[in-house]
Scaffold this active site. Structure first.
Site, short mmCIF file in Angstrom:
data_model
loop_
_atom_site.label_atom_id
_atom_site.label_comp_id
_atom_site.label_asym_id
_atom_site.label_seq_id
_atom_site.Cartn_x
_atom_site.Cartn_y
_atom_site.Cartn_z
N LYS A 96 0.73 -1.27 -0.10
CA LYS A 96 -0.13 0.04 -0.10
C LYS A 96 0.87 1.34 -0.17
O LYS A 96 1.75 1.52 0.94
CB LYS A 96 -0.90 0.04 1.37
CG LYS A 96 -1.63 1.24 1.27
CD LYS A 96 -2.57 1.12 2.58
CE LYS A 96 -3.36 2.44 2.62
NZ LYS A 96 -3.99 2.70 4.02
N GLY A 157 -8.54 8.89 10.35
CA GLY A 157 -8.76 9.15 12.00
C GLY A 157 -10.11 10.02 12.25
O GLY A 157 -10.36 10.14 13.41
N GLY A 184 -11.50 7.46 7.43
CA GLY A 184 -12.33 8.07 7.74
C GLY A 184 -13.92 7.39 7.94
O GLY A 184 -15.03 7.76 8.45
N THR A 206 -9.77 3.14 12.99
CA THR A 206 -10.00 3.85 14.37
C THR A 206 -11.25 3.65 14.86
O THR A 206 -11.42 3.72 16.19
CB THR A 206 -9.80 5.32 14.04
OG1 THR A 206 -8.54 6.12 13.13
CG2 THR A 206 -10.21 6.35 15.20
#
Length: 236
Positions: A96, A157, A184, A206
């Site tokens: 990634k 986050g 997100g 998160t």
């Protein structure tokens, strides 16, 4: 017929991927929640942490695909070097690409991301760039050999969900490689929406890491992603 996601030489039944996260390091509890309760088969690990005593590698069960990421790279040259290091450590040639010059919002650098993707794809890597959901940018990445694209849904986050929904939908409609929504996603309902749009998978961290009950949140993500995928397939 099984609904399998294929990226490079890897195939996945689960479409929930665990990201490396902005707000929390990996813990054994977080990884166990993702594997046992969300069914994840892929966990992304920051290459820059691999020298740490408490790096995540020792916590990840056998059989789970590790996706090295270049978090911390600010140039294509640095990202390429990090990818080479991960391969040398035996983590394979799926990577990634995360290249940022912004430590506050962790927003990707378009130019450097294209350069790193092109070089690594030519070297035989399966490259998954983390990028803005810009159609022109993503077309360039597809042309230079990206195996899948990982557009941000909203800042890393933030848990703000699909702030870029309409732009991600355009990518799904116009491109021929998997779109894995990244950054997100803060609630199972947001993951369900992404999958119902036609995203190939969802990467999150998160929302799971900060949940009061990580096991329950992981199971909720699993069920939401399955429901969203079924909704998409029922129309297509």
């Amino acid at each position: 017929m099984e609904d399998i996601l294929v990226i490079g030489d890897a195939s996945f039944k689960s479409r929930f991927f665990l990201g490396s996260g902005k707000t929390a390091k990996y813990t054994e509890e977080l990884i166990r929640s993702a594997v046992e309760y969300a069914g994840t088969e892929l966990i992304s690990v920051a290459i820059k942490t691999l020298g740490d005593k408490d790096n995540a590698l020792g916590m990840i069960p056998e059989g789970i695909r590790i996706l090295p990421n270049t978090l911390g790279a600010s140039t294509a040259e640095k990202a390429i070097s990090m990818a080479h290091r991960a391969a040398d450590l035996g983590l394979g040639k799926m990577v990634k690409i995360e290249i940022m010059n912004d430590s506050k919002y962790l927003l990707p650098d378009n130019k450097e991301t294209i350069a790193a993707t092109e070089t690594l794809a030519k070297e035989g890597y399966t490259v998954l760039p983390y990028i803005y959901p810009s159609l022109s940018l993503c077309r360039q990445l597809e042309q230079v050999g990206a195996a899948a694209l990982m557009p941000l849904a909203s800042p890393s986050g933030s848990n703000k969900g699909l702030a870029t929904r309409d732009f991600i939908q355009i990518l799904i409609q116009e491109l021929d490689i998997p779109i894995i929504v990244d950054a997100g996603i803060g609630q199972p309902s947001q993951a369900c929406e992404a999958m119902e749009m036609g995203c190939a998978a969802v990467m999150a961290n998160t929302a799971l890491a900060t949940a009061g009950n990580q096991h329950l949140m992981a199971e909720a993500f699993k069920n939401a992603i399955i429901a969203g995928r079924q909704g998409y397939l029922s129309r297509n």
